[in-house]
Design an enzyme around this catalytic site. Structure first.
Site, PDB file in Angstrom:
ATOM      1  N   HIS A   1      30.985  22.622  -8.304  1.00  0.00           N
ATOM      2  CA  HIS A   1      31.436  23.924  -8.798  1.00  0.00           C
ATOM      3  C   HIS A   1      30.772  24.229 -10.124  1.00  0.00           C
ATOM      4  CE1 HIS A   1      34.226  20.822 -10.239  1.00  0.00           C
ATOM      5  NE2 HIS A   1      34.342  21.544 -11.331  1.00  0.00           N
ATOM      6  N   CYS A  50      39.721  17.832   0.336  1.00  0.00           N
ATOM      7  CA  CYS A  50      39.601  18.175  -1.082  1.00  0.00           C
ATOM      8  C   CYS A  50      40.199  19.554  -1.400  1.00  0.00           C
ATOM      9  CB  CYS A  50      38.152  18.011  -1.527  1.00  0.00           C
ATOM     10  SG  CYS A  50      37.251  19.454  -1.980  1.00  0.00           S
TER      11      CYS A  50
HETATM   12  P1  5GP Z   1      35.860  19.922 -13.563  1.00  0.00           P
HETATM   13  O1  5GP Z   1      36.557  19.329 -14.738  1.00  0.00           O
HETATM   14  O2  5GP Z   1      35.957  19.055 -12.327  1.00  0.00           O
HETATM   15  O3  5GP Z   1      34.445  20.355 -13.859  1.00  0.00           O
HETATM   16  O4  5GP Z   1      36.607  21.288 -13.289  1.00  0.00           O
HETATM   17  C1  5GP Z   1      37.692  21.426 -12.431  1.00  0.00           C
HETATM   18  C2  5GP Z   1      38.390  22.700 -12.847  1.00  0.00           C
HETATM   19  O5  5GP Z   1      39.255  23.071 -11.807  1.00  0.00           O
HETATM   20  C3  5GP Z   1      39.251  22.563 -14.108  1.00  0.00           C
HETATM   21  O6  5GP Z   1      38.783  23.459 -15.105  1.00  0.00           O
HETATM   22  C4  5GP Z   1      40.668  22.888 -13.619  1.00  0.00           C
HETATM   23  O7  5GP Z   1      41.406  23.655 -14.563  1.00  0.00           O
HETATM   24  C5  5GP Z   1      40.413  23.659 -12.347  1.00  0.00           C
HETATM   25  N1  5GP Z   1      41.460  23.514 -11.343  1.00  0.00           N
HETATM   26  C6  5GP Z   1      42.093  22.361 -10.970  1.00  0.00           C
HETATM   27  N2  5GP Z   1      42.985  22.592  -9.998  1.00  0.00           N
HETATM   28  C7  5GP Z   1      42.923  23.933  -9.742  1.00  0.00           C
HETATM   29  C8  5GP Z   1      43.622  24.774  -8.811  1.00  0.00           C
HETATM   30  O8  5GP Z   1      44.471  24.359  -8.023  1.00  0.00           O
HETATM   31  N3  5GP Z   1      43.291  26.105  -8.845  1.00  0.00           N
HETATM   32  C9  5GP Z   1      42.349  26.615  -9.692  1.00  0.00           C
HETATM   33  N4  5GP Z   1      42.116  27.925  -9.632  1.00  0.00           N
HETATM   34  N5  5GP Z   1      41.675  25.843 -10.575  1.00  0.00           N
HETATM   35  C10 5GP Z   1      41.961  24.525 -10.587  1.00  0.00           C
HETATM   36 ZN    ZN Z   2      35.492  20.049  -0.839  1.00  0.00          ZN
END
Ligand code: 5GP
Ligand code: ZN
Length: 109
Positions: A99, A3
Protein backbone atom coordinates in the site's frame (compact mmCIF):
# COMPACT_ATOMS: atom_id res chain seq x y z
CA UNK A 1 -7.23 -15.75 7.92
CA UNK A 2 -7.26 -13.51 4.87
CA UNK A 3 -5.47 -10.20 5.02
CA UNK A 4 -7.33 -7.07 6.14
CA UNK A 5 -6.62 -5.07 2.98
CA UNK A 6 -7.83 -7.97 0.78
CA UNK A 7 -11.06 -7.90 2.80
CA UNK A 8 -11.36 -4.12 2.36
CA UNK A 9 -10.66 -4.52 -1.39
CA UNK A 10 -13.52 -7.05 -1.62
CA UNK A 11 -15.86 -4.83 0.40
CA UNK A 12 -16.03 -7.41 3.22
CA UNK A 13 -14.65 -4.83 5.67
CA UNK A 14 -16.02 -1.28 5.39
CA UNK A 15 -13.75 1.64 4.58
CA UNK A 16 -14.08 5.24 3.46
CA UNK A 17 -13.33 4.68 -0.23
CA UNK A 18 -12.13 7.64 -2.29
CA UNK A 19 -11.25 5.76 -5.51
CA UNK A 20 -11.90 2.32 -6.96
CA UNK A 21 -11.47 0.56 -10.28
CA UNK A 22 -11.09 -3.11 -11.20
CA UNK A 23 -7.42 -3.26 -10.09
CA UNK A 24 -6.90 -0.50 -7.52
CA UNK A 25 -8.67 0.80 -4.42
CA UNK A 26 -7.96 3.86 -2.28
CA UNK A 27 -9.47 4.66 1.10
CA UNK A 28 -8.91 6.94 4.09
CA UNK A 29 -6.48 5.72 6.73
CA UNK A 30 -8.33 4.86 9.94
CA UNK A 31 -5.67 6.64 12.05
CA UNK A 32 -4.75 9.65 9.92
CA UNK A 33 -1.30 11.13 10.52
CA UNK A 34 -2.11 14.26 8.49
CA UNK A 35 -5.31 16.08 7.40
CA UNK A 36 -5.13 14.07 4.17
CA UNK A 37 -4.04 10.45 4.70
CA UNK A 38 -5.14 8.01 2.02
CA UNK A 39 -3.97 4.47 1.34
CA UNK A 40 -3.75 3.39 -2.32
CA UNK A 41 -3.33 -0.29 -3.12
CA UNK A 42 -3.59 -2.89 -5.82
CA UNK A 43 -6.45 -5.29 -5.08
CA UNK A 44 -4.05 -8.12 -5.92
CA UNK A 45 -2.37 -9.44 -2.77
CA UNK A 46 1.29 -8.46 -3.08
CA UNK A 47 2.89 -8.61 0.41
CA UNK A 48 5.33 -5.69 -0.03
CA UNK A 49 7.82 -4.01 -2.36
CA UNK A 50 10.16 -6.92 -1.54
CA UNK A 51 7.84 -9.32 -3.37
CA UNK A 52 7.16 -7.15 -6.43
CA UNK A 53 7.62 -8.95 -9.75
CA UNK A 54 8.22 -7.37 -13.17
CA UNK A 55 4.62 -8.28 -14.09
CA UNK A 56 3.43 -5.91 -11.31
CA UNK A 57 5.08 -2.81 -12.73
CA UNK A 58 1.91 -1.54 -14.40
CA UNK A 59 -0.01 -1.89 -11.12
CA UNK A 60 2.61 0.16 -9.29
CA UNK A 61 2.61 2.82 -12.01
CA UNK A 62 -1.19 2.97 -11.95
CA UNK A 63 -1.17 3.29 -8.15
CA UNK A 64 1.03 6.37 -8.43
CA UNK A 65 -1.24 7.87 -11.11
CA UNK A 66 -4.24 7.23 -8.84
CA UNK A 67 -2.33 9.00 -6.04
CA UNK A 68 -1.76 11.97 -8.36
CA UNK A 69 -5.50 12.16 -9.14
CA UNK A 70 -6.49 11.90 -5.47
CA UNK A 71 -3.94 14.56 -4.47
CA UNK A 72 -5.62 16.91 -6.94
CA UNK A 73 -9.14 16.01 -5.72
CA UNK A 74 -8.11 16.48 -2.10
CA UNK A 75 -6.57 19.86 -2.96
CA UNK A 76 -2.99 19.10 -1.95
CA UNK A 77 -1.40 18.91 -5.39
CA UNK A 78 -0.19 22.52 -5.17
CA UNK A 79 0.65 22.64 -1.46
CA UNK A 80 2.52 19.34 -1.56
CA UNK A 81 2.21 15.80 -0.37
CA UNK A 82 4.26 12.71 0.35
CA UNK A 83 3.93 9.20 -1.11
CA UNK A 84 5.38 6.43 1.06
CA UNK A 85 5.80 2.67 0.89
CA UNK A 86 6.76 1.24 4.29
CA UNK A 87 8.73 -1.99 3.97
CA UNK A 88 9.37 -4.19 7.00
CA UNK A 89 9.66 -3.56 10.69
CA UNK A 90 12.22 -0.73 10.71
CA UNK A 91 9.89 1.26 8.46
CA UNK A 92 6.94 0.51 10.78
CA UNK A 93 5.05 -1.62 8.29
CA UNK A 94 2.09 -3.25 10.02
CA UNK A 95 -0.03 -4.62 7.16
CA UNK A 96 1.46 -7.15 4.75
CA UNK A 97 -0.42 -6.02 1.64
CA UNK A 98 1.37 -3.50 -0.57
CA UNK A 99 0.00 0.00 0.00
CA UNK A 100 1.04 3.52 -0.82
CA UNK A 101 0.45 6.25 1.78
CA UNK A 102 -0.59 9.68 0.50
CA UNK A 103 -0.02 12.29 3.19
CA UNK A 104 -0.66 16.01 2.96
CA UNK A 105 -2.64 19.01 4.12
CA UNK A 106 0.01 20.23 6.56
CA UNK A 107 3.75 20.79 6.68
CA UNK A 108 5.02 17.23 7.12
CA UNK A 109 7.87 16.53 9.57
P1 5GP B 1 1.75 0.51 7.41
O1 5GP B 1 2.21 0.93 8.77
O2 5GP B 1 1.63 -0.99 7.28
O3 5GP B 1 2.55 1.13 6.29
O4 5GP B 1 0.32 1.16 7.24
C1 5GP B 1 -0.87 0.53 7.59
C2 5GP B 1 -1.89 1.63 7.75
O5 5GP B 1 -3.16 1.04 7.74
C3 5GP B 1 -1.78 2.41 9.07
O6 5GP B 1 -1.54 3.78 8.79
C4 5GP B 1 -3.12 2.15 9.76
O7 5GP B 1 -3.62 3.30 10.43
C5 5GP B 1 -4.01 1.74 8.61
N1 5GP B 1 -5.07 0.81 8.98
C6 5GP B 1 -4.97 -0.28 9.80
N2 5GP B 1 -6.14 -0.92 9.90
C7 5GP B 1 -7.03 -0.21 9.13
C8 5GP B 1 -8.42 -0.40 8.84
O8 5GP B 1 -9.09 -1.33 9.29
N3 5GP B 1 -8.99 0.54 8.02
C9 5GP B 1 -8.28 1.58 7.49
N4 5GP B 1 -8.94 2.43 6.70
N5 5GP B 1 -6.97 1.78 7.74
C10 5GP B 1 -6.36 0.89 8.55
ZN1 ZN C 1 -4.04 -8.81 0.96
Amino acid sequence: MECLFCKIAKGEVPSDIVYEDDKIIAFKDIHPKAPVHILILPKKHIPSVNQLEPEDKELVGESILVAQKIAKEQGVDKTGYRLIFNIGKDAGETIGHLHLHLLGGKRLP
